[in-house]
Design a protein around this motif. Structure first.
Motif, PDB file in Angstrom:
ATOM      1  N   LEU A  39       0.726  -1.289   0.007  1.00  0.00           N
ATOM      2  CA  LEU A  39       0.082  -0.025  -0.045  1.00  0.00           C
ATOM      3  C   LEU A  39       0.902   1.316   0.040  1.00  0.00           C
ATOM      4  O   LEU A  39       0.446   2.331  -0.666  1.00  0.00           O
ATOM      5  CB  LEU A  39      -1.095   0.105   1.144  1.00  0.00           C
ATOM      6  N   ARG A  40       1.903   1.099   0.790  1.00  0.00           N
ATOM      7  CA  ARG A  40       2.880   2.335   0.736  1.00  0.00           C
ATOM      8  C   ARG A  40       3.378   2.650  -0.748  1.00  0.00           C
ATOM      9  O   ARG A  40       3.290   3.659  -0.965  1.00  0.00           O
ATOM     10  CB  ARG A  40       4.043   2.139   1.536  1.00  0.00           C
ATOM     11  N   LYS A  41       3.834   1.559  -1.689  1.00  0.00           N
ATOM     12  CA  LYS A  41       4.491   1.696  -2.801  1.00  0.00           C
ATOM     13  C   LYS A  41       3.045   2.292  -3.828  1.00  0.00           C
ATOM     14  O   LYS A  41       3.296   3.027  -4.633  1.00  0.00           O
ATOM     15  CB  LYS A  41       4.922   0.510  -3.403  1.00  0.00           C
ATOM     16  N   PHE A  42       2.001   1.716  -3.586  1.00  0.00           N
ATOM     17  CA  PHE A  42       0.698   2.339  -4.207  1.00  0.00           C
ATOM     18  C   PHE A  42       0.731   3.549  -3.929  1.00  0.00           C
ATOM     19  O   PHE A  42       0.471   4.599  -5.047  1.00  0.00           O
ATOM     20  CB  PHE A  42      -0.286   1.472  -3.914  1.00  0.00           C
ATOM     21  N   SER A  43       0.545   4.054  -2.692  1.00  0.00           N
ATOM     22  CA  SER A  43       0.130   5.555  -2.461  1.00  0.00           C
ATOM     23  C   SER A  43       1.410   6.300  -3.085  1.00  0.00           C
ATOM     24  O   SER A  43       1.121   7.436  -3.521  1.00  0.00           O
ATOM     25  CB  SER A  43       0.242   5.640  -0.940  1.00  0.00           C
TER      26      SER A  43
END
Length: 141
Positions: free
Chosen positions: A113-117
């Motif tokens: 999710l951090r990479k997506f964000s």
């Protein structure tokens, strides 16, 4: 959910710092110092859990962007379609003729999710973005 037992401990603090702390907790509506300290500890533990890429979390990605910027909408859509399994909901607001605010509710592993964000926030045309999470497991009573 198991019932937890409250434990007491003392904290020594400089008088000036304590006065500022009391003013802050009063302005935020806390009834006492203990509630404020518990929230601060929970927040610190959540931030620490982000370092564990395998931690299962739920959260939101807030994006503020100019929808007239070349290809910003298409890039946002493409990236979101690649992560459809992690997206629970999206809400889109038209703030004015140029600016939009989008809120994406997500759930999954913190690292993914951090990479997506980061991908969404770094798109040219996105003026501001913020990723916030909370652990899904009830470990922070």
């Amino acid at each position: 959910m198991s019932k937890s037992t409250l434990k007491r401990f003392g904290v020594s603090m400089d008088e000036k710092l304590l006065k500022e702390f009391d003013q802050m907790i009063s302005s935020k509506g806390y009834e006492n110092r203990s509630e404020a300290v518990r929230d601060m500890v929970r927040d610190a533990l959540v931030k620490q859990s982000w370092k564990d890429d395998e931690q299962y979390v739920a959260g939101s990605i807030l994006l503020f962007y100019d929808h007239h910027h070349t290809d910003v909408l298409q890039e946002l859509i493409n990236i979101q379609h690649d992560m459809h399994h992690a997206i629970m909901a999206t809400t889109h607001f038209h703030l004015d003729h140029h600016n939009c605010l989008e809120l994406i509710v997500v759930k999954g592993k913190s690292g993914e999710l951090r990479k997506f964000s980061d991908q969404l926030i770094s798109i040219k045309g996105v003026k501001y973005g913020k990723f916030t999470v909370a652990p899904v497991e009830d470990t922070l009573a």
